[in-house]
Scaffold this active site. Structure first.
Site, PDB file in Angstrom:
ATOM      1  N   HIS A 178     -19.591 -16.781 -19.460  1.00 42.46           N
ATOM      2  CA  HIS A 178     -19.228 -17.796 -18.467  1.00 42.46           C
ATOM      3  C   HIS A 178     -18.894 -17.190 -17.112  1.00 42.46           C
ATOM      4  CE1 HIS A 178     -18.124 -20.715 -21.986  1.00 42.46           C
ATOM      5  NE2 HIS A 178     -19.414 -20.580 -21.819  1.00 42.46           N
TER       6      HIS A 178
ATOM      7  N   GLY B 175     -10.401 -16.390 -31.586  1.00 41.54           N
ATOM      8  CA  GLY B 175      -9.747 -17.286 -30.626  1.00 41.54           C
ATOM      9  C   GLY B 175     -10.685 -18.242 -29.931  1.00 41.54           C
TER      10      GLY B 175
ATOM     11  N   ALA C 261      -4.707 -13.846 -32.727  1.00 48.58           N
ATOM     12  CA  ALA C 261      -5.462 -12.590 -32.674  1.00 48.58           C
ATOM     13  C   ALA C 261      -4.549 -11.411 -32.344  1.00 48.58           C
ATOM     14  CB  ALA C 261      -6.570 -12.707 -31.627  1.00 48.58           C
TER      15      ALA C 261
END
Ligand code: ZN
Length: 243
Positions: free
Chosen positions: A120, A187, A231
């Site tokens: 992204h 996650g 995590a």
């Protein structure tokens, strides 16, 4: 969970192609809100498209810049958490590790991870809204708004609503997934396509797929192993079991 972690550490030692695929949950552990959670206070009156789409930028580039300047301040004020640090350590210790992230905050790099595949983009970098050329780092000032040598306005180099993921990065991520012996989904809600398909592709090619997430996701019942937890708690334990 102890036996599962020991078993996973053994698999890690035997694996020469590992993919670590991270999402917003890893950043949330550093206190960075998700896009929607960040839309509070003065930002609540805007739609996501007004703040993060080509149409929104064309209509009001200054508001979009202000939103990203605010987001960037939050990222700079945050620090890598134990999950980021454990991931960077896994990359140092094991051969053939590919890190793929959906996060744009640059925290993986600050933790010591080199060249993650950023699906992204990265909000610390700029590109030209008109010609797409690299626009370097953030400017000293946003007044006037920064421009490319072509005259077009620069914008943060992130993927907006209505835009495709960067083709070359997605191709490299997909290739790494297809060759993976072990694939960790960390996650991520596994809801946003096409990124969410990566672990499924890896699974179909025979990878052992591990999900680390506090809550179940659409991936959970397809994964070979689900470790329900943060995590930042699970990955350091895994690293310790590798010793
Ligand atoms: Zn340009």
């Amino acid at each position: 969970m102890h036996a599962a972690i020991s078993d996973l550490a053994r698999r890690l030692r035997d694996c020469d192609r590992l993919v670590l695929f991270t999402g917003a949950g890893v950043s949330a552990e550093s206190g960075i809100p998700t896009f929607r959670d960040a839309q509070t206070g003065l930002w609540a009156r805007y739609s996501p498209e007004q703040l993060a789409s080509p149409e929104g930028f064309r209509a009001d580039p200054r508001t979009v810049w202000a939103w990203y300047a605010w987001r960037r301040e939050k990222c700079l004020a945050a620090a890598p958490n134990p999950a980021h640090l454990a991931i960077a350590e896994l990359q140092r210790r094991l051969p053939g590790v590919t890190l793929i992230t959906q996060n744009v905050d640059g925290l993986h790099q600050r933790a010591g991870s080199e060249a993650p595949l950023e699906l992204h983009g990265n909000l610390h970098r700029l590109k030209c809204f008109r010609c797409g050329a690299d626009g370097g780092d953030w400017p000293e000032t946003l007044d006037p708004l920064p421009r490319c040598v072509c005259g077009g306005l620069l914008r943060p180099a992130v993927v907006w609503f209505g835009e495709s993921l960067p083709g070359e990065v997605l191709a490299r991520a997909s290739e790494a997934g297809l060759q993976a012996g072990l694939f960790f989904s960390i996650g991520t809600s596994s809801l946003v396509y096409p990124a969410a398909d990566l672990p499924f592709q890896a699974k179909r090619r025979g990878a052992f797929v591990v999900e680390i997430n506090p809550q179940p996701t659409p991936l959970s019942r397809h994964a070979d192993l689900c470790l329900h937890g943060a995590a930042g708690g699970v990955l350091p334990r895994l690293l310790a079991a590798l010793e």
